[in-house]
Design an enzyme around this catalytic site. Structure first.
Site, mmCIF file in Angstrom:
data_model
loop_
_atom_site.group_PDB
_atom_site.id
_atom_site.type_symbol
_atom_site.label_atom_id
_atom_site.label_comp_id
_atom_site.label_asym_id
_atom_site.label_seq_id
_atom_site.Cartn_x
_atom_site.Cartn_y
_atom_site.Cartn_z
ATOM 1 N N SER A 210 9.070 -4.117 -3.191
ATOM 2 C CA SER A 210 10.315 -3.457 -2.799
ATOM 3 C C SER A 210 10.834 -2.589 -3.942
ATOM 4 C CB SER A 210 11.359 -4.510 -2.428
ATOM 5 O OG SER A 210 12.565 -3.895 -2.052
ATOM 6 N N GLY A 211 11.166 -1.328 -3.619
ATOM 7 C CA GLY A 211 11.674 -0.402 -4.624
ATOM 8 C C GLY A 211 10.609 0.432 -5.288
ATOM 9 N N THR B 3 8.771 3.961 1.268
ATOM 10 C CA THR B 3 9.428 4.702 2.360
ATOM 11 C C THR B 3 9.404 6.198 2.098
ATOM 12 O OG1 THR B 3 10.860 2.819 2.870
ATOM 13 C CG2 THR B 3 11.573 4.980 3.641
ATOM 14 N N ASN C 174 16.658 -1.479 -4.630
ATOM 15 C CA ASN C 174 16.329 -0.216 -3.956
ATOM 16 C C ASN C 174 17.521 0.222 -3.104
ATOM 17 O OD1 ASN C 174 15.160 1.889 -2.583
ATOM 18 N ND2 ASN C 174 13.490 0.698 -1.685
ATOM 19 N N SER D 15 16.067 0.436 0.941
ATOM 20 C CA SER D 15 14.988 -0.523 1.147
ATOM 21 C C SER D 15 14.742 -0.748 2.641
ATOM 22 C CB SER D 15 15.355 -1.851 0.481
ATOM 23 O OG SER D 15 14.357 -2.815 0.724
ATOM 24 N N SER D 16 13.464 -0.677 3.035
ATOM 25 C CA SER D 16 13.102 -0.960 4.434
ATOM 26 C C SER D 16 13.219 -2.454 4.664
ATOM 27 C CB SER D 16 11.669 -0.508 4.723
ATOM 28 O OG SER D 16 11.549 0.879 4.597
ATOM 29 N N GLY E 184 7.584 -4.493 0.905
ATOM 30 C CA GLY E 184 6.742 -4.901 -0.214
ATOM 31 C C GLY E 184 6.978 -6.350 -0.586
ATOM 32 N N GLU F 83 8.261 -9.554 -2.265
ATOM 33 C CA GLU F 83 9.624 -9.814 -2.727
ATOM 34 C C GLU F 83 9.733 -11.175 -3.405
ATOM 35 O OE1 GLU F 83 12.251 -7.170 0.442
ATOM 36 O OE2 GLU F 83 12.296 -9.365 0.577
#
Length: 1008
Positions: free
Chosen positions: A104-105, A109, A156, A159-160, A386, A388
């Site tokens: 994540s981050g 995306t 992020n 973040s998705s 991603g 985490e």
């Protein structure tokens, strides 16, 4: 390898490292990040480092640099991998996919958006409207899904919080014609709770900060996010996100995609309902549970378009079926709060899934028949959450990390394991490279009866009160000996784990401690059937359609629904199967630091990601392996035109021998290995060279085929033209002969006709004889004129020539030329003008004397005139024009000659365009003679045409030129002085007469 980058930016491909070690890998990665080069290759894998800043490397000019280029022709870029996937799909008719992975981050995306933008930019060169519409909707769908599925986290800003896989369908020309979006595990717990420093989904803040006041009033909400319990944590955070502008962009995108006005309003109403639900509080009055703020129930009723009592009943009671009986069980305050939160989460998740489904309905390929339109190929783009590791990791993080384990397994299968196995299978010499295979962790999670998901589902199905601690005990019992699982009970000395709460899994990306609190509830994902019936019975058709299961009555609902873990596991297995049947391209995203700094490169943070992503093993396999492999028949099919031994078909014992001969002829034998069924090419450079030679040969083959076909067409066209020409010639001959026969028939007896055939109508000639007809008419007219003239006397012939000369000079400039009457010429010797016998005798005597004296041969013209003398007075005179002189005479003195002008001294004659009889004789000595002819009988007879024609005919016979001017006013010279003669009609004027004017003279003529 990658060109156009100097070594000051490091190695553009990790395969080119001098020594494959973690130290050199990290040094190169850090150098490129610090130099602003965020992309690096590992063969055909792109490693992307999040720059945490806007970079000017995605414009139209950059798109053009990568369009149609091979992977290593330009510096590393996302556009290169997108173009490679597109070319593979278009050239080889293969489905491809681009898998974007990382924690994540790390920038997944953004990477997926740039890939979508690139594909949109390079397709549809003919600007077909339908293709442009599809492209626009595919791009706009990203905007909508981000608003409802993304959130700001501590790692992020965008973040998705869901997984997304988009298939883009292309027609045989390579233009997008539709698509399909699959979504995975929306983090719906974020609807009711966010960790410190994080926000809920963007959609809430966009609505509150971007919607017009009128809309907010209709939804009974206000702009302050901190007024709502579900989102007040995120509402206190200062962020660079412009929610107001994003609201307008999302609303516009939904309209472009095709959402109706009612559908968009329903979306806003659902968001507002969830906000109001979060502010509902429950209290207790004795044994009765009450809603403390009942006004909100009325608001929720309005927004959901249902009855207020039904809303209150669903929130406070639960309908339970026991056999044939149906009872209503009242909630405790705690149960009511749980039901409220479950409703909020379920409504948001159902809204999100409905939005995805609605987009799919609009963008999916319709009425496509492969037999008519050609094969429909696909490029898939996977942008999924991603890996985490949070301070508190729960059920959502467990599912997300399981998803990443599955994707890592796919990467290992396709890039590492399968590649090495293929070399061994094909008999290619190969040194085995060790790598960590995470299949053991995948099995730990999803294995039947023993995996964590199975243990969780078993715990949920137990009768009686099931707690999270019971679930943890089940894990400890079944996984006690598993090397990648531990808990405090199994490791009593590990104080980082809490008793009866935590367990640790050793993932490929690192160790993660999970808290079992909430696992059972989140897996059951319980939503009371009362809520489903409440929403189904709404009078809002859009909301009603979102809850079809609410149609069932309480006695009909018997089947236990699948748990959240099982649904997610099944969707992951299908996703991996879908990706495995496509040709994959990878983007591995790395997060350089945890503080979102564009300058900081945390060595250990990045090293950990490189390790768990298996990038070093990827480099080793790529360095030792082959960049391209293909079966012999398909390789020959594509490249056989390069060699004379294989084009158009080879006569060698096998396709393998043919491929060997082809590669030897091209000089690439040193870079190739020959397997049992496939040819292996080590470096991409060789493949690019083969492609270049193929393109060159294809052009020559196309030119040859064009030449042969054009020659065939030309010969066919020649034969048709030759046949047409034969027919045309025969037809022309027929038309010419027919015309000549007809002319001969019509003009056969013209000599005996009274008018010599002047009345005969000429036949219409064919086009080819139009000029011939003009010449024939000219010949006939000349013959006709010669036939008329040959019978004339010399005097009549002279008169005809004079009339012709007059017509040529004055036609169209004077009205009456006197061509219809006989021209007497010498009017003073005849009784024509009413002259007496004595007058005529006097003139004859004088004329004879002048003939004897001046030796002239004949009189050309004589007439009485009115002239101007040297004292500017008008007087009557007569003029006699012979073939040698122009005489001015006085009729009152028996035509005594007053003055003679040699005819060779006359240079021109000027007359006016009117009916008057004004004549100006221009002389070389600038002593012009200005006269007006008079004494004509009848009085309106014009003799100007006769005078001009006679003079012109005489001058022509002597081969001299006479200038004739038809102008008004007339310019002349009197005794060397320039003057102007103007003709003016006057009503009371009986006879023409001259008067003096400022600029010369005025000839007054009768005006009636």
């Amino acid at each position: 390898m990658a060109e156009h980058e100097s070594l000051e930016y490091g190695k553009a491909d990790f395969v080119l490292l001098d020594n494959v070690s973690m130290e050199e890998f990290m040094t190169n990665l850090k150098l490129r990040f610090e130099k602003g080069r965020i992309y690096t290759y590992i063969g055909e894998v792109v490693v992307s480092v999040n720059p945490y800043r806007a970079m000017n490397i995605y414009g139209r000019d950059i798109v053009e640099q990568y369009k149609g280029r091979e992977l290593y022709e330009r510096p590393p870029h996302l556009f290169a991998i997108a173009d490679a996937a597109y070319k593979a799909m278009k050239r080889r008719n293969k489905d491809t996919c681009i898998v974007i992975s990382g924690e994540s981050g790390a920038g997944k995306t953004e990477a997926s958006k740039y890939i979508m933008q690139y594909i949109a930019a390079i397709t549809n060169p003919n600007q077909r409207a339908e293709v442009e519409r599809v492209k626009n909707m595919l791009l706009k769908s990203n905007c909508v899904l981000e608003a409802f599925g993304n959130a700001k986290t501590n790692r992020n800003d965008n973040s998705s919080r869901f997984g997304k896989y988009m298939d883009i369908n292309f027609d045989f020309k390579g233009d997008p014609i539709g698509g399909h979006i699959s979504n995975y595990l929306l983090e719906k717990s974020r609807v009711i709770f966010q960790q410190e420093g994080e926000r809920s989904f963007h959609s809430y803040y966009q609505l509150l900060r971007g919607a017009p006041d009128s809309l907010l009033r209709s939804l009974h909400i206000k702009k302050d996010p901190t007024a709502y319990n579900y989102i007040k944590v995120g509402g206190q955070i200062k962020s660079s996100i412009n929610d107001g502008a994003d609201f307008k962009a999302v609303a516009d995108a939904m309209k472009v995609i095709g959402f109706t006005g009612d559908e968009i309003q329903t979306v806003y109403k659902i968001l507002a309902t969830i906000l109001h639900l979060g502010n509902l509080t429950f209290g207790v009055d004795g044994d009765v549970t009450l809603i403390e703020n009942t006004k909100l129930v009325s608001v929720i009723r309005e927004l959901l378009s249902t009855k207020e009592e039904n809303v209150e009943k669903a929130l406070l009671y639960r309908t339970v079926a026991t056999g044939r009986d149906v009872i209503e069980k009242q909630h405790t305050a705690q149960e009511a709060s749980y039901g409220r939160d479950a409703l909020a989460k379920a409504m948001y998740e159902r809204l999100f899934c409905w939005i995805v489904g609605r987009i799919n309905d609009i963008i999916e390929v319709k009425n496509y028949d492969a037999r008519v339109h050609g094969k429909n190929t696909v490029i898939g783009v996977l942008d999924i959450y991603g890996f985490e590791i949070f301070q508190n990791n729960s059920f959502e993080q467990f599912c997300i990390n399981y998803c990443n384990e599955k994707l890592q397994q796919l990467f290992i299968q396709l890039v590492l394991k399968q590649e090495q196995e293929e070399y061994q299978r094909e008999g290619i010499p190969w040194k085995h490279i060790d790598y960590f295979n995470n299949q053991i962790i995948v099995d730990l999670v999803e294995q039947q009866h023993k995996g964590i998901f199975s243990v969780l589902d078993e715990a949920c199905m137990n009768v009686g009160k099931v707690t999270d601690e019971v679930f943890l005990q089940g894990l400890n019992g079944k996984l006690a000996k598993h090397a990648h699982y531990t808990s405090r009970k199994l490791s009593p000395t590990d104080k980082s784990l809490e008793f009866d709460r935590d367990f640790r899994i050793r993932h490929y990306a690192g160790d993660v401690v999970y808290s079992v609190v909430g696992f059972i509830d989140k897996n059951k994902d319980t939503l009371f059937q009362d809520f489903k019936r409440l929403l189904y019975n709404s009078s809002n058709p859009v909301l009603k359609a979102m809850w079809p299961e609410g149609k069932l009555s309480i006695t009909e609902v018997t089947k236990r629904p699948l748990t959240a873990a099982t649904l997610f596991k099944n969707s992951m297995i299908l996703l991996v199967e879908n990706l495995a049947c496509k040709e994959p391209y990878y983007v591995r995203c790395i997060k350089p630091n945890d503080v979102k700094s564009p300058l900081l490169f945390e060595q250990e943070r990045c090293r950990h990601q490189v390790e768990y992503l298996g990038l070093l093993e990827n480099v080793r396999v790529r360095r030792a392996g082959f960049a391209y492999r293909q079966t012999y028949p398909r390789f020959l099919q594509r490249y056989k035109m390069i060699s004379e031994f294989t084009w158009p078909n080879h006569d060698l014992p096998s396709d393998k021998d043919a491929v060997k001969r082809l590669m030897q002829g091209c000089g690439f034998d040193h870079d190739v290995a020959y397997g049992k069924t496939k040819v292996f090419i080590r470096t991409p450079r060789t493949l690019f060279s083969l492609e270049e030679q193929r393109v060159e040969m294809v052009q020559r083959i196309v030119l040859f085929l064009q030449k042969v076909w054009r020659g065939t067409i030309a010969r066919m066209r020649y034969r048709r033209m030759r046949a047409a020409l034969v027919i045309l010639r025969a037809y022309r001959r027929y038309k010419v002969k027919s015309y000549i026969r007809e002319v001969n028939r019509r003009f056969k007896n013209v000599r005996s006709m009274k008018d010599y055939g002047k009345h005969v109508k000429w036949p219409t000639p064919p086009k080819v004889l139009r000029k011939f007809e003009e010449a024939l008419r000219s010949i006939y007219n000349r013959w006709w004129a010669w036939t008329l003239i040959k019978g004339l006397s010399p005097e009549e012939a002279l008169q005809v020539r004079a009339k012709v000369a007059s017509l040529e000079a004055l036609k169209g400039q004077r009205a009456d030329l006197g061509l219809q009457r006989a021209w007497e010429g010498n009017y003073l010797v005849s009784m024509w003008d009413g002259n007496s016998a004595d007058t005529a005798a006097s003139f004859t005597l004088v004329s004879s004397e002048l003939q004897r004296k001046d030796k002239f041969m004949r009189v050309l013209f004589s007439c009485n005139v009115r002239k101007i003398n040297r004292f500017h007075k008008a007087e009557d005179r007569a003029v006699l024009i012979t073939d040698r002189h122009l005489y001015k005479m006085d009729p009152l003195k028996q035509y005594k000659p007053m003055k003679s002008i040699p005819l060779y001294n006359v240079t021109g004659v000027s007359v006016s365009p009117g009916k008057d009889q004004l004549v100006v004789f221009h002389t070389k000595d600038s002593r012009d003679l200005v006269v007006c002819l008079q004494g004509m009988v009848p009085a309106n007879e014009s003799r100007i045409g006769e005078l001009v024609g006679t003079l012109l005919s005489h001058f022509k016979s002597e081969k001299r030129k006479l200038q004739v001017n038809v102008v008004s006013p007339i310019q002349c010279s009197m005794s060397g002085r320039k003057c102007t003669v103007i003709v003016e009609p006057k009503i009371n004027q009986s006879q023409p007469d001259f008067t003096k004017s400022r600029s010369g003279y005025i000839l007054a003529v009768p005006g009636n």
